[in-house]
Design an enzyme around this catalytic site. Structure first.
Site, mmCIF file in Angstrom:
data_model
loop_
_atom_site.group_PDB
_atom_site.id
_atom_site.type_symbol
_atom_site.label_atom_id
_atom_site.label_comp_id
_atom_site.label_asym_id
_atom_site.label_seq_id
_atom_site.Cartn_x
_atom_site.Cartn_y
_atom_site.Cartn_z
ATOM 1 N N GLN A 75 3.553 -14.165 -0.220
ATOM 2 C CA GLN A 75 3.056 -12.982 -0.482
ATOM 3 C C GLN A 75 1.935 -12.898 -1.629
ATOM 4 O O GLN A 75 2.403 -13.810 -2.664
ATOM 5 C CB GLN A 75 4.313 -11.916 -1.074
ATOM 6 C CG GLN A 75 3.858 -10.695 -1.242
ATOM 7 C CD GLN A 75 4.781 -9.505 -1.691
ATOM 8 O OE1 GLN A 75 5.184 -9.618 -2.831
ATOM 9 N NE2 GLN A 75 5.180 -8.757 -0.785
ATOM 10 N N CYS A 105 4.601 -3.125 -5.350
ATOM 11 C CA CYS A 105 5.306 -3.328 -6.624
ATOM 12 C C CYS A 105 4.939 -2.062 -7.686
ATOM 13 O O CYS A 105 3.842 -1.757 -7.781
ATOM 14 C CB CYS A 105 4.850 -4.763 -7.191
ATOM 15 S SG CYS A 105 5.343 -5.047 -8.721
ATOM 16 N N LYS A 144 2.984 -5.183 3.016
ATOM 17 C CA LYS A 144 4.429 -4.761 2.479
ATOM 18 C C LYS A 144 3.948 -3.373 1.680
ATOM 19 O O LYS A 144 3.158 -3.582 0.723
ATOM 20 C CB LYS A 144 5.370 -5.613 1.900
ATOM 21 C CG LYS A 144 6.492 -5.271 1.469
ATOM 22 C CD LYS A 144 7.385 -6.229 1.255
ATOM 23 C CE LYS A 144 8.911 -5.932 0.814
ATOM 24 N NZ LYS A 144 9.103 -5.155 -0.609
HETATM 25 C C1 LIG Z 1 14.510 -7.706 -8.530
HETATM 26 C C2 LIG Z 1 13.456 -7.507 -7.532
HETATM 27 C C3 LIG Z 1 12.423 -7.928 -7.356
HETATM 28 C C4 LIG Z 1 11.051 -7.624 -6.323
HETATM 29 N N1 LIG Z 1 10.033 -8.473 -6.159
HETATM 30 C C5 LIG Z 1 9.460 -7.983 -4.998
HETATM 31 C C6 LIG Z 1 8.259 -8.944 -4.774
HETATM 32 O O1 LIG Z 1 8.045 -9.612 -5.420
HETATM 33 N N2 LIG Z 1 7.285 -8.347 -3.821
HETATM 34 C C7 LIG Z 1 7.758 -7.301 -3.107
HETATM 35 O O2 LIG Z 1 6.999 -7.094 -1.949
HETATM 36 N N3 LIG Z 1 8.842 -6.524 -3.154
HETATM 37 C C8 LIG Z 1 9.702 -7.003 -4.225
HETATM 38 N N4 LIG Z 1 10.786 -6.241 -4.420
HETATM 39 C C9 LIG Z 1 11.142 -5.032 -3.586
HETATM 40 C C10 LIG Z 1 12.156 -5.805 -2.307
HETATM 41 O O3 LIG Z 1 11.311 -6.533 -1.668
HETATM 42 C C11 LIG Z 1 12.597 -4.616 -1.435
HETATM 43 O O4 LIG Z 1 11.500 -3.829 -0.876
HETATM 44 C C12 LIG Z 1 13.440 -3.682 -2.112
HETATM 45 O O5 LIG Z 1 14.669 -4.397 -2.973
HETATM 46 C C13 LIG Z 1 14.316 -2.857 -1.187
HETATM 47 O O6 LIG Z 1 14.957 -3.342 -0.393
HETATM 48 P P1 LIG Z 1 16.895 -3.373 -0.585
HETATM 49 O O7 LIG Z 1 17.056 -1.846 -0.715
HETATM 50 O O8 LIG Z 1 17.104 -4.010 0.606
HETATM 51 O O9 LIG Z 1 16.813 -3.991 -1.966
HETATM 52 C C14 LIG Z 1 11.719 -6.575 -5.353
HETATM 53 C C15 LIG Z 1 13.144 -5.807 -5.760
HETATM 54 C C16 LIG Z 1 13.873 -6.182 -6.645
HETATM 55 C C17 LIG Z 1 15.281 -5.543 -6.799
#
Ligand SMILES: Cc1cc2nc3c(=O)[nH]c(=O)nc-3n(C[C@H](O)[C@H](O)[C@H](O)COP(=O)(O)O)c2cc1C
Length: 334
Positions: A75, A105, A144
């Site tokens: 990514q 993000c 994304k």
């Molecule tokens: C601690 C943390 C770090 C994340 N880092 C990224 C990232 O580097 N790139 C990204 O596209 N999304 C990132 N996300 C978002 C996740 O990829 C995902 O979209 C989000 O957690 C929702 O999914 P969930 O409800 O299954 O957790 C992050 C989320 C969390 C909680």
């Protein structure tokens, strides 16, 4: 199976369930330990920011690590096209299975630099960034994104901008930039995005993300929204066996859960902030009650590995899915 189709290369994702990119969680150590448990079709790296120079092959190799038997997308996050083509070419040369672009993000430091979710206000910039990445590689490029900054009013336009610029698929995290992680995801937006991507000038698959909390939610999300694949974020740290269970496998035994946690903690070096993070998220095999979680979070990080090891001090031999190199231990029978 989900197939990402790039100009010259394709990526088969089977089963169509992906480990989400999560900065500070899904690093190569974590991916390495989750992939062998089964049911993980692919993973995406933590984001790598393009700043004043192209992202080097060395950085990409460090982020990806050695192959783990499933495709891993790299990514990239950038506010514009500067250094993007060279970064994409370097990522492809360094072994990325595909390129994922971050338009979600919410972090203030990222937002203030007009990257990540800030680009949701500028579908034309998203289109230019995607087109530049697509033009720089034969690999698939995915985008994304969240559903918007403070409203989903432009959701259809946003997902179609990425698709029509050449993205092989779009991943939608069904929250807004302003939505906190504690608030529920809005799966209706996944259905809306799926409809938009089906009817736009260049239809592509949709990967649904947000709010998957248990294995059954994977099928539930697909049935409720029509998404082509599901991406799991935080629930993967809460229960790394969620992918196996979503694929129809058995839920983990306490022995498996303990064996996995010990291997992870050993890879981390025993303690540190990531050990506390594990305790904060851990819901695996019902082995950690809330009072114990609070006590572990209040105590020193170094006490966490011994606590997990103590759960393994009973009578049942650990039956891990892939035998750990260092941990062969016992747990109380349930
Ligand atoms: C601690 C943390 C770090 C994340 N880092 C990224 C990232 O580097 N790139 C990204 O596209 N999304 C990132 N996300 C978002 C996740 O990829 C995902 O979209 C989000 O957690 C929702 O999914 P969930 O409800 O299954 O957790 C992050 C989320 C969390 C909680």
């Amino acid at each position: 199976m989900l197939r990402l189709v790039g100009p010259t290369h394709g990526v088969a994702i089977s089963p169509p369930v992906l480990l989400a990119p999560m900065q500070g969680i899904t690093d190569r150590i974590f991916r390495d330990l989750v992939a062998p448990l089964g049911g993980v079709g692919a993973a995406v790296s933590e984001f790598v920011r393009i700043t004043v120079a192209p992202t080097s092959r060395k950085v990409v190799r460090r982020e990806l690590g050695p192959p783990i038997g499933i495709p891993v997308g790299l990514q990239l996050m950038t506010p514009d096209e500067n250094h993007l083509a060279a970064s994409v070419a370097n990522a492809a040369a360094a072994g990325a299975a595909w390129i994922d672009l971050n338009f979600g993000c919410p972090a203030p430091v990222v937002f203030s630099k007009c990257a990540g979710s800030a680009l949701l206000a500028h579908p034309e910039r998203i289109a230019r960034i995607v087109a530049t990445a697509v033009g720089a590689t034969g690999l698939p490029v995915t985008a994304k994104m969240r559903a918007g900054i403070s409203s989903p009013a432009h959701l259809r336009e946003l997902v179609c901008a990425a698709a029509e610029a050449g993205a092989a698929a779009v991943t939608l995290h069904a929250r807004l930039r302003i939505t906190s992680y504690d608030e529920p995801a809005t799966w209706a937006w996944l259905a809306e995005a799926k409809s938009a991507l089906t009817h736009c000038a260049r239809p592509v698959p949709l990967i649904g993300n947000g709010g998957v909390e248990c294995a059954a939610d994977v099928a539930r999300m697909r049935a409720a929204t029509g998404v082509d694949a599901v991406m799991i974020g935080r629930a993967a740290l809460a229960d790394p066996f969620i992918f196996r269970a979503a694929a129809g496998g058995a839920p983990p035994t306490i022995a498996e859960a303990v064996g996995w946690a010990l291997r992870y903690l050993d890879e981390l070096g025993g303690g540190g902030p990531k050990a506390k993070q594990l305790v904060r998220y851990w819901r695996c095999a019902g082995m950690l009650d809330e009072a114990t979680r609070s006590a572990l979070l209040r105590g020193p990080a170094d006490a966490i590995r011994p606590w997990f090891a103590a759960q393994a001090s009973g009578r049942e031999t650990v039956n891990t899915v892939s035998p750990p190199p260092t941990v062969q231990t016992t747990v109380p029978s349930r």
